[in-house]
Structures are given as C-alpha cells and as structure tokens.
Design an enzyme around this catalytic site. Sequence first.
Site: not given
Ligand code: ACM
Length: 553
Positions: A340, A273, A200
């Site tokens: 995201e 991410h 991440d």
């Molecule tokens: C997430 O909570 N962005 C998968």
Amino acid sequence: MKLTHCRSLILAVLLLAIPVLATAQSVDDITPIPAEVKKARRGHVTIDGDAQIVFDKQFANQAAYLKEMLVGQTGLKLKSQESSQTISKAPHNIRLLYDAKAIDRDEMYTLVVAGKDVTIRAKDTGGMVYGIQTLLQLFPLKPVQEVKVPDVEIRDYPRFAYRGMHLDVVRHMFPLDFIKKYIDYLAFHKMNTFHWHLTDDQGWRIEIESYPKLNSIGSWRDSTLIGHFKAAPARYDTTRYGGFYTKDEVREVIRYAAMRGINIIPEIDIPGHSRATIAAYSELSTRPDSTWSVATTWGMYNRHNNVLQPNPATFKFLKTVFQEVAELFPSEYFHLGGDETSKLWWKADPVSQKFIKDHNLKDEKGLQTYFVEQVAGYLAEKGKKVIGWHEILEGDLSTSTLIMNWGGEKEGIAAAKRGHQVIMSPGRPLYFDHYQSKDPNDSLAIHGYNPLDAVYNFEPVPDTLRKLNLDHYIIGAQGNLWTEYIGSTAKVEYMVFPRMTALSEVLWSPREKRDFADFKRRLKTAIIPRYTFWKAHYFPNYEQWTAEKEALK
Ligand code: ACM
C-alpha cells in the site's frame, strides 16, 4: 488441632481430590491430524511420578519444555536425565531421541508408545516440539497421579514448510507475556513462524538505538479512533497510547520462541506505512516541511499515508535501522513490508521525480523496487533474505525475494510464474481480523466474512499452479491479525480461535485427510477443552455461521 496436623489433613484431602488414574485422551482427537497413525489394539505405557524423561543432548531444552508442560497440564513432576549419563532405572521413560536416519524429512517426528517407554524421535527442534505436542494431547487436562498412554505408532510431518501466524502490535500493543502465550498457541498448532508486525503509521514498537526519536516520538500517538474508521463523524479518545518492546524483551521472546521451534520474522514496513517514522524524522518524508504526527486513525491510504522520500538521509536511515534490527533476530528472512505504498506522493514530489530520472527508473513503481532492492542489499550484508507483501512485485525483483501474498489466487499465481516462492495469506479467508459471523451484534471487526469453514476449506495451492507443475512455489500460508479493532488480548483470542486451529490442519495435515465434520467433532472433544484449559477466549458460534450456509441462501 495443632497447625501441622491441620496441614496434613488438608494435604490428605487435596490428594484424595486428585484422580489417581486417568485415561489418556484419544489418539483419534489429535489435531492437526497426523500423517500416519497405527493404533495397537491393546497395551499402554503408564506414566506416573516415577517415570523419567531421558533425552539426547540436542533436545535438552525440549526436555525442560516437556517437563514444564506436563506439570502445568497434569501436575505430574517427572525427573529428567541426559541419555549419555547413567542408564535410567525408571520403570517407564519418555525418551526424546535425535535420529537423523529414521527421520528423513525436516520437522518430522515419530512417536512410539510400546513396551516400557514412550519414544519420540526427531532430527530438529521443530520435529521434537511437534512430537511433544502430540504426546501432550494424549494426556488429560487435569491433575492426575498416573496416566495410561495407549500403545500407538505415529509418523508425522508437515504438508507445508511455512506455517505462520502474524500479529500486528502497532494498532494495539500487547504485553510481553501475551506475546509468549501467542507463541505457545502457535507451538500447540505445530506452526513454525511468528510474523511480528512491528512498525506502521500508528507507531514504532521496537527499540532502536541509532534513531532514538523513533521511540521517544514515533512509539506514541496522542489519541485513538473510537469505533469504525468509516463512521462519520469520527470520534477519538484523548489518551496518549503507545510503547515499544526493548531489545532485551525482544531477545527474551526470541529465546522463548526458539525453544518451541518457532522462528520470528520481524517486519519493518517501508516505504509506505511510514507516518510514525516521519513523525520522528520529517526529513525522511516527501514533505519534510510539513508537521507530521503519528497516525491516530485506521484505514489510511493515499492522502494520509505519506511515504519515504528517496534522499541520502533516508537511505542512511534504512541501512542503519534495518541492520540494527537484523542483528537482533536470528531469522534468515526479514519482512520489509512494501504494501500500500501510495504513488501520489512521489508523483507530486520534485526530489522523488529527479531521483527517478537520475537513476533511470521507469516510474514510481520502479522507485518502489529501488527501495526494496536497496534494503535487500543492506540485509544481505547481514546474511538475510527478504520477504515482502505482493505489491513489491509491481517492479522486477530478484527471485530470491519471498512473496507474501495478501491478494487472491491471481497474485499468488503471478508471483509463482515469475519464479518466486510464495506464502499465501489472502484476505479471504486468512485475515482473522475479518468477521467470523454476520451477527450484527458481533464484536466490531473489519468488513469481510471469513467463517471457520472458509478457513478449513482453504487450499493454499491454486489448481492452475498444480496443472503447470509449479505447485512447489507455494511454500505455505499464514493467518494475519491486524489489530485496529482488537484492543485486548481477550479479543485477539476471540478472533483467532478456532480459525487458527482450522488453518493449522490446512498447513500440517495431508490434504486427503481433511474432513470438516471430523474436525468439528475434535474441536468439541479436545480443542475447546484445551482453549478452556488455557483460559483463552474463542468464538463459540462457528456452527451457526458458515460460508456454506451463506452460499445456499
Ligand atoms: C496488508 O494487508 N496491507 C498487507
């Protein structure tokens, strides 16, 4: 007194301290509730040190597992032998049998306690492990010399094929021994999938040989936020934080999990991410000339959360890294994240815009789909299929892609209607990093409120899908544990227990058998003693804090 006499005296006292006979735990306490239980009115099978484990060769590992678990739980040391060798002369046996005829479903087992023996039948590792879990729940949680296991016939199988727990080891990393313990927790709860969130913005947590800077740079951050990310002013510690699991460690965990019937799905989160990735290799960024560092704060999105640039170096990187990781994990499925991904970076980047045009992509959403399809292709070369968070459906994707939905029912329904299999993992109520109380003094967590009864009453299959006969697209559900505010193994346990136990019953037991009052009874009589036996932390005030009480206010 001579030393040897002294020793035998101590031994005698110790032996006296061990209860000679213990009654088994009650069949009524088995959790998650089994599909079918037939209790006999009387009768039992005595298991003591003379009893033997007799196993079909398919279950040699599970025999070793049962042996180890029995010693740990009761002190009983049983011998074991394979069934094709000499006939057991033991007065009583625990038989672990492979039986593809009597067992007509995946992950099913039968447990029969009758006559001289305890017999578990299964046709796969999972089924045998679950039978063993049920049997262990019939043994006391203390040293004994003998247990009378009550006669019973159990026929048991899961309601859902996918029963998972996730763990984020990026925001905080946990020792290998704890990862194994977490897998033990899953096995106890008859779950079958561990979703290991390995990369991440705040770090890379798996060894990668082909791109070593992912570890030398990407696995480390210079500091970490203190307190909530919305607090102003933000405060940081000054401690370098990080590390990664070596491939040997990963292999060890995979072996450990396999013995317990647990599949591990690794997640490498792209194309967003990716701050740790571009901190190590800035040429993969939409701003290659910027100096990127591994993120030190949480709640990042848009301006902070830079994304991968579609360029030849990036696709070479993705192919190499995904294939390297795919070779390590036996799992049929591989998670590529996809959540995201802020589109503003691609909008502002001439290289990305040219790429969109040159490849006839509709827009930035089309570019996201392009990334997913490329990686799916690299993984297909290694025989893997792909899972992603539901945002990957912003574009059109092959229906062989499994969708992990962290949104609400709406997103799950939309994915199923498009013909995708779906794992439900909605923030409400399956994010276990959210608060389980409204007590202002409760330990820091993410803003939501997911108390125990909300988890227990969660129904993975939306009514809309049932009415449309599309319910089979929902293959299960998963509890997620993001660890921004979870810096210790004790806090992991505090956040997952007892919510994980509630989820296990949602996933395993027939819907009509679910009963919250009875679940709470079993928590008290059998499950909390189990947490205590594990020396695990848990949230104790689950009766005080419920969604139902809030709704009545
Ligand atoms: C997430 O909570 N962005 C998968």
